[in-house]
Design a protein around this motif. Structure first.
Motif, PDB file in Angstrom:
ATOM      1  N   THR A 140      -0.342   9.313   8.905  1.00 12.98           N
ATOM      2  CA  THR A 140      -0.378   8.626   7.721  1.00 12.98           C
ATOM      3  C   THR A 140      -1.766   8.430   7.343  1.00 12.98           C
ATOM      4  O   THR A 140      -2.595   8.093   8.138  1.00 12.98           O
ATOM      5  N   TYR A 190       1.076   5.301   1.235  1.00 14.28           N
ATOM      6  CA  TYR A 190       0.827   5.997   2.283  1.00 14.28           C
ATOM      7  C   TYR A 190       1.177   7.444   2.219  1.00 14.28           C
ATOM      8  O   TYR A 190       2.426   7.576   1.653  1.00 14.28           O
ATOM      9  N   ARG A 224       0.879  -1.304  -0.018  1.00  9.79           N
ATOM     10  CA  ARG A 224       0.068   0.036   0.149  1.00  9.79           C
ATOM     11  C   ARG A 224       0.797   1.114   0.064  1.00  9.79           C
ATOM     12  O   ARG A 224       1.932   1.249   0.415  1.00  9.79           O
ATOM     13  N   ASN A 267       2.032   3.148  11.398  1.00  7.69           N
ATOM     14  CA  ASN A 267       1.506   4.199  12.384  1.00  7.69           C
ATOM     15  C   ASN A 267       2.446   4.191  13.808  1.00  7.69           C
ATOM     16  O   ASN A 267       2.525   3.166  14.382  1.00  7.69           O
ATOM     17  N   PRO A 294      -3.554   6.090   4.412  1.00 12.73           N
ATOM     18  CA  PRO A 294      -3.508   5.249   3.307  1.00 12.73           C
ATOM     19  C   PRO A 294      -4.364   5.730   2.031  1.00 12.73           C
ATOM     20  O   PRO A 294      -5.382   6.262   1.997  1.00 12.73           O
TER      21      PRO A 294
END
Length: 333
Positions: free
Chosen positions: A204, A189, A187, A243, A206
């Motif tokens: 952050t 971010y 993914r 995170n 996504p």
């Protein structure tokens, strides 16, 4: 580094020095070269001859007593590739090719093909016998936002967008100063400063959960918001996920693996650096300095009974509660 590698590194530095000296009054003296690169005059003559063989064109200015390039020369175009270079490029091309499906990288196949042609010694072999295999990448919706955020970061522009959290019932609008992009677990971010009064810290998002089209709202308004000393390179230094807890408390996490999982961990640790506190025939005890967050908890949980948290006590309780709730799911009712 091999002697040949050191020579080519020196050629590159000499080439860079000459390319930076521009204009009729700009020269590089022999004395400067000998002192800067710590070589003899004989070595300089050898290096100069090698660069000329590769295509560099020198001229000597008797009045200024120095050398200059007649025209700029790109040394990197003429570096011969070793067999090791070929294998490294082969792996790099195969890796880049995994991004072909992403719409915003639509020109990448052309770039990859150019690289393949440049290293044609292995192209035919690769076509007949594929040697590198990757897990298939998912179709990733969030990639369409990559050009927007990359441009906003480079121009230091504040943005606004609607973000739909998995925990929310409807999207929330954010005013945001984007600082960096990060790829994690297939993914993308975007990270930066959230102007949400309930947050006010680096966070952050996504990209696939950004709804609609983000917009620019001008330059960063208040540079004072950016935390002093913030550095994206070290931001995740003590985090295994994406995170970072707002408190940023780093704790000594001590884990005891059984014999088999200990060997797997040492061959592919999920976090580095780590310290081995004890290693025996039946266990491995390691310590890592980490912030306690959900991805760490899930990573430890993925080992099941094959790992035990020894410290800190707070994490021991978190894991006990985590597994107790999991066990409830399997309790007959």
């Amino acid at each position: 580094m091999s002697r040949n590698g050191q020579a080519f590194e020196r050629y590159q530095k000499i080439n860079d020095l000459f390319n930076r000296r521009k204009g009729e009054m700009a020269v590089v003296t022999t004395e400067e070269i000998l002192q800067k690169f710590e070589i003899s005059e004989r070595q300089w003559r050898t290096d100069k001859q090698k660069l000329e063989e590769l295509g560099a064109k020198f001229e000597y200015d008797g009045r200024l007593r120095g050398w200059r390039y007649i025209e700029p020369f790109n040394f990197s175009d003429n570096i011969p590739l070793t067999l090791e270079d070929m294998y490294n490029l082969r792996l790099a091309v195969a890796t880049l090719a995994q991004l072909n499906h992403i719409a915003d990288f639509k020109d990448l196949p052309q770039t990859v093909n150019k690289i393949r042609k440049a290293v044609g010694r292995w192209v035919d072999h690769e076509a007949q016998h594929k040697a590198i295999y990757f897990d298939p990448l998912p179709q990733y919706e969030g990639s369409r936002h990559l050009p927007f955020f990359l441009d906003a970061i480079e121009k230091e522009q504040q943005v606004q967008f609607d973000y739909f959290s998995f925990q929310a019932h409807q999207p929330q609008n954010y005013r945001f100063d984007p600082y960096f992009l990060r790829q994690h677990h297939q993914r993308w971010y975007v990270g930066g400063w959230s102007h949400d009064p309930n947050e006010g810290f680096i966070r952050t998002f996504p990209l696939e959960r950004i709804e609609g089209e983000p917009i620019r709202t001008g330059k960063y308004i208040d540079f004072a918001c950016k935390p002093k000393g913030f550095n994206p390179i070290t931001y995740w230094q003590h985090v295994i996920g994406i995170n970072r807890p707002a408190r940023g408390l780093v704790e000594a996490v001590v884990l005891r693996f059984n014999r088999v999982q200990g060997k797997y961990f040492e061959s592919q640790p999920f976090f580095q650096p780590y310290t081995i506190l004890e290693r025996t025939e039946d266990k491995l005890v390691v310590q890592m300095d980490l912030m306690i967050e959900i991805e760490l908890i899930r990573k430890i949980a993925s080992y099941g009974h094959e790992v035990l948290v020894l410290a800190p006590a707070t994490l021991v309780e978190v894991m006990r509660s985590f597994f107790a709730k999991a066990a409830e799911q399997y309790t007959p009712r």
